[in-house]
Scaffold this active site. Structure first.
Site, PDB file in Angstrom:
ATOM      1  N   ASN A 158      37.257  38.461  37.279  1.00 53.56           N
ATOM      2  CA  ASN A 158      36.411  37.688  36.568  1.00 53.56           C
ATOM      3  C   ASN A 158      36.637  37.565  35.006  1.00 53.56           C
ATOM      4  OD1 ASN A 158      35.174  40.087  36.589  1.00 53.56           O
ATOM      5  ND2 ASN A 158      33.263  39.444  36.199  1.00 53.56           N
ATOM      6  N   GLU A 256      32.443  50.836  37.454  1.00 51.99           N
ATOM      7  CA  GLU A 256      31.611  49.711  36.901  1.00 51.99           C
ATOM      8  C   GLU A 256      31.478  48.803  38.010  1.00 51.99           C
ATOM      9  OE1 GLU A 256      30.009  50.363  34.002  1.00 51.99           O
ATOM     10  OE2 GLU A 256      30.939  52.067  33.340  1.00 51.99           O
ATOM     11  N   CYS A 290      29.197  40.385  36.469  1.00 55.08           N
ATOM     12  CA  CYS A 290      28.487  41.220  37.121  1.00 55.08           C
ATOM     13  C   CYS A 290      26.998  41.340  36.319  1.00 55.08           C
ATOM     14  CB  CYS A 290      29.237  42.704  36.564  1.00 55.08           C
ATOM     15  SG  CYS A 290      29.508  42.852  34.817  1.00 55.08           S
TER      16      CYS A 290
HETATM   17  P1  NAD Z   1      36.935  43.872  44.239  1.00 47.33           P
HETATM   18  O1  NAD Z   1      36.026  45.063  44.392  1.00 47.33           O
HETATM   19  O2  NAD Z   1      37.043  42.831  45.410  1.00 47.33           O
HETATM   20  O3  NAD Z   1      37.999  43.977  43.444  1.00 47.33           O
HETATM   21  C1  NAD Z   1      38.289  44.666  42.160  1.00 47.33           C
HETATM   22  C2  NAD Z   1      39.463  45.413  42.094  1.00 47.33           C
HETATM   23  O4  NAD Z   1      39.417  46.511  43.103  1.00 47.33           O
HETATM   24  C3  NAD Z   1      40.737  44.446  42.413  1.00 47.33           C
HETATM   25  O5  NAD Z   1      41.979  44.696  41.368  1.00 47.33           O
HETATM   26  C4  NAD Z   1      41.045  44.891  43.853  1.00 47.33           C
HETATM   27  O6  NAD Z   1      42.353  44.594  44.118  1.00 47.33           O
HETATM   28  C5  NAD Z   1      40.829  46.338  43.770  1.00 47.33           C
HETATM   29  N1  NAD Z   1      40.370  46.853  45.109  1.00 47.33           N
HETATM   30  C6  NAD Z   1      39.653  46.281  46.290  1.00 47.33           C
HETATM   31  N2  NAD Z   1      39.430  46.979  47.323  1.00 47.33           N
HETATM   32  C7  NAD Z   1      39.945  48.223  46.844  1.00 47.33           C
HETATM   33  C8  NAD Z   1      40.239  49.451  47.527  1.00 47.33           C
HETATM   34  N3  NAD Z   1      39.598  49.682  48.742  1.00 47.33           N
HETATM   35  N4  NAD Z   1      40.793  50.503  46.873  1.00 47.33           N
HETATM   36  C9  NAD Z   1      41.319  50.303  45.571  1.00 47.33           C
HETATM   37  N5  NAD Z   1      40.963  49.201  45.235  1.00 47.33           N
HETATM   38  C10 NAD Z   1      40.546  48.153  45.652  1.00 47.33           C
HETATM   39  O7  NAD Z   1      35.857  42.887  43.476  1.00 47.33           O
HETATM   40  P2  NAD Z   1      35.943  41.474  42.869  1.00 47.33           P
HETATM   41  O8  NAD Z   1      35.507  40.545  43.911  1.00 47.33           O
HETATM   42  O9  NAD Z   1      37.232  41.280  42.424  1.00 47.33           O
HETATM   43  O10 NAD Z   1      34.861  41.317  41.394  1.00 47.33           O
HETATM   44  C11 NAD Z   1      33.751  41.044  41.540  1.00 47.33           C
HETATM   45  C12 NAD Z   1      32.686  42.486  41.473  1.00 47.33           C
HETATM   46  O11 NAD Z   1      33.220  43.034  40.337  1.00 47.33           O
HETATM   47  C13 NAD Z   1      31.520  41.859  41.220  1.00 47.33           C
HETATM   48  O12 NAD Z   1      30.643  42.611  42.294  1.00 47.33           O
HETATM   49  C14 NAD Z   1      31.058  42.135  40.139  1.00 47.33           C
HETATM   50  O13 NAD Z   1      29.705  42.243  39.880  1.00 47.33           O
HETATM   51  C15 NAD Z   1      32.022  43.321  39.745  1.00 47.33           C
HETATM   52  N6  NAD Z   1      32.140  43.605  38.340  1.00 47.33           N
HETATM   53  C16 NAD Z   1      31.764  44.549  37.637  1.00 47.33           C
HETATM   54  C17 NAD Z   1      31.628  44.809  36.374  1.00 47.33           C
HETATM   55  C18 NAD Z   1      31.259  45.936  35.599  1.00 47.33           C
HETATM   56  O14 NAD Z   1      31.558  46.111  34.409  1.00 47.33           O
HETATM   57  N7  NAD Z   1      29.976  46.559  36.110  1.00 47.33           N
HETATM   58  C19 NAD Z   1      32.412  43.792  35.549  1.00 47.33           C
HETATM   59  C20 NAD Z   1      32.951  42.974  36.161  1.00 47.33           C
HETATM   60  C21 NAD Z   1      32.964  42.709  37.601  1.00 47.33           C
END
Ligand code: NAD
Length: 489
Positions: A158, A256, A290
């Site tokens: 994002n 995070e 997020c």
């Molecule tokens: P996601 O969890 O699907 O993916 C995030 C990352 O994790 C990607 O690189 C993905 O390939 C990897 N990933 C997915 N499953 C994994 C696993 N089992 N093991 C290791 N890596 C894995 O998230 P998304 O949908 O891409 O992003 C949106 C989410 O991220 C929302 O829930 C948002 O709130 C959160 N977010 C949090 C913050 C924060 O700082 N708190 C910032 C931005 C986004």
């Protein structure tokens, strides 16, 4: 093929490749798709488990020499990355617009945050790195901050550039090596941009690896014996899996995660300004943040008037392709993400909420939506939507606002709007969140602040500003005597 391929980030450099000890061609590939148009912008290489293992080993081999590099050289390197980034400002911003679907001002803002993250990291090596501890005069006793070794960074789609750089820059600055696994949908702006910048700024080989890939590559990083820490930003569902795996392998862990953030509008607020805050908090980057204002709690007395003002704003926001038009709302990242948001909206309307604006889409552009009369039992109240949807719930007393805002497993951000700062503070002090904004909406990060959530929004760690020492180093206690003393044994 697109003109972006001809420029600084040429497809020739990274097409079909990953960045690991230089650019390496790999068998597994993935197209980079522009969400607004469905156009192919290029093809990246994606890493296998064995690519991750090779990278982690190379990173570990390179790290000790890097930690010995004089502090001012590590600092200068970060500043050279800033200069390189500024040279390529236009192109980096274009990639954010096209690959991540960001509107241009938001992409430029993200670029600015990246520069701040690099500058802050550049200051770290010259800061004091320990404390002198009390003890006998015959012995020097102190505690110092030492790098962890190899830091594995897993980042989301994002805000791909800053969410990678906020970890990569400080981790490298204090003497770690990094293996970065960006989201496969945004691996150029959230990965290859960083590889190019650090490469051209002169970071020695082996210290930064950029390995696009999916959950498999992320899981390989979490279990690799050469990786000391995982810094993960993403959903709470994936964060749980990452936490379990990294925990089993006893790694330091920073999570995070997601959020369901309340913006509370009290009955003494200026309703036009409150509605503008709500629109920004709910719709910026299509609600794919997020910290998005995922719940807007409005005091009963002003709820109808507020809903009308917000719906009017939602209806007038221009939507479309952010690369070719001046729009406020661009595309969502993928059809899966759009269907997720749409599913929650439809289910909430079926459960009795009122659709006051939006609820329709044009390709991946979901129109800014307002749902009125949402109750805690409805899906839009509970779930993180990650789409441009304002969810309105009304409350009676200030106590009830606190109860509603805390009625979630998440605990990332909250905002309260009121003419009485004292009243807003009394509410804010009772909210279980990591980020609290009085007289502002919920979306804010300046990188110089510690950023982190409570509950399902994280594991109690923070990233950014003063938190980065705690995040990317660990304490070592050290004592020095002139000569050894005998003991009673
Ligand atoms: P996601 O969890 O699907 O993916 C995030 C990352 O994790 C990607 O690189 C993905 O390939 C990897 N990933 C997915 N499953 C994994 C696993 N089992 N093991 C290791 N890596 C894995 O998230 P998304 O949908 O891409 O992003 C949106 C989410 O991220 C929302 O829930 C948002 O709130 C959160 N977010 C949090 C913050 C924060 O700082 N708190 C910032 C931005 C986004």
């Amino acid at each position: 093929m697109d003109t972006l391929q001809q420029a600084w980030l040429q497809g020739e450099d990274w097409g079909g490749k990953v960045y690991s000890n230089g650019w390496q061609a790999v068998d597994s590939r993935l197209d980079v798709i522009e969400p607004a148009t469905g156009k192919r912008l290029g093809t990246i290489g994606t890493a296998s488990g064995s690519d991750v293992a090779t990278a982690a080993k190379a990173a570990r081999d390179a790290q000790a020499a890097w930690a010995d590099v004089p502090y001012d050289e590590r600092s200068s390197l970060m500043l050279r990355v800033v200069a390189k980034a500024q040279e390529h400002f236009e192109e980096i911003v274009d990639w954010l617009v096209r690959e991540a679907g960001a509107i241009r001002p938001r992409a430029e803002f993200e670029f600015g945050l990246m520069v701040t993250a690099l500058r802050e990291a550049a200051f770290m090596p010259s800061q004091a790195q320990g404390i002198l501890l009390p003890g006998p005069s015959t012995r020097i006793s102190f505690a110092r901050r030492v790098p962890l070794g190899v830091v594995g960074v897993i980042s989301p789609f994002n805000f791909p550039l800053i969410l990678a750089m906020r970890a990569v820059a400080p981790a490298l600055a204090v003497g770690n090596a990094v293996v970065l696994k960006p989201d496969p949908r945004t691996s150029v702006s959230g990965g290859f941009v960083l590889a190019k910048l650090f490469e051209e700024a002169g970071l020695p080989k082996g210290l930064l690896h950029v390995l696009p890939g999916g959950a498999d590559a992320g899981a390989a990083l979490c279990s690799d014996p050469n990786v000391a820490m995982i810094q993960f930003t993403g959903s709470s569902a994936a964060g749980r899996k990452v936490g379990e795996l990294a925990g089993r392998h006893l790694k330091k862990l920073s999570l995070e995660l997601g959020g369901k953030n309340s913006l509370i509008v009290l009955d003494d607020a200026d309703l036009d300004i409150a509605a503008s805050n709500a629109a920004w908090g709910a719709y910026l980057h299509q609600g794919q943040i997020c910290m998005s204002s995922g719940r807007i709690l409005v005091q009963e007395r002003v709820a109808d008037a507020f809903a009308e003002k917000l719906a009017a704003r939602a209806t007038h926001l221009p939507c479309g392709d952010p690369f070719t038009g001046q729009v406020a709302i661009g595309p969502m990242i993928s059809d899966g993400q759009l269907q997720h948001a749409k599913g929650i909206v439809d289910a909430t309307v079926a459960a009795g909420a009122k659709l006051l604006a939006g609820g329709t889409h044009d390709g991946l552009v979901y129109h800014p939506t307002v749902l009125g009369g949402v109750t805690p039992a409805m899906p839009a109240f509970k779930e993180e939507i990650f789409g441009p949807v304002a969810v309105l719930t009304s409350f009676g007393s200030d106590d009830e606002a606190v109860e509603l805002a805390n009625d979630t497993e998440y605990g990332l951000s909250a905002g309260i709007i009121s003419r009485s700062v004292g009243r807003a503070l009394a509410i804010g002090n009772r909210l279980r969140v990591g980020l609290l904004h009085i007289n502002d909406q919920t979306v804010a990060d300046e990188v110089v602040n510690p950023f982190g959530g409570r509950g399902a929004s994280g594991n109690g760690t923070s990233i950014g500003g003063p938190a980065n020492w705690e995040e990317f180093t660990q304490w070592q206690w050290m004592t020095i005597k002139d000569k050894p003393n005998p003991y009673p044994f």
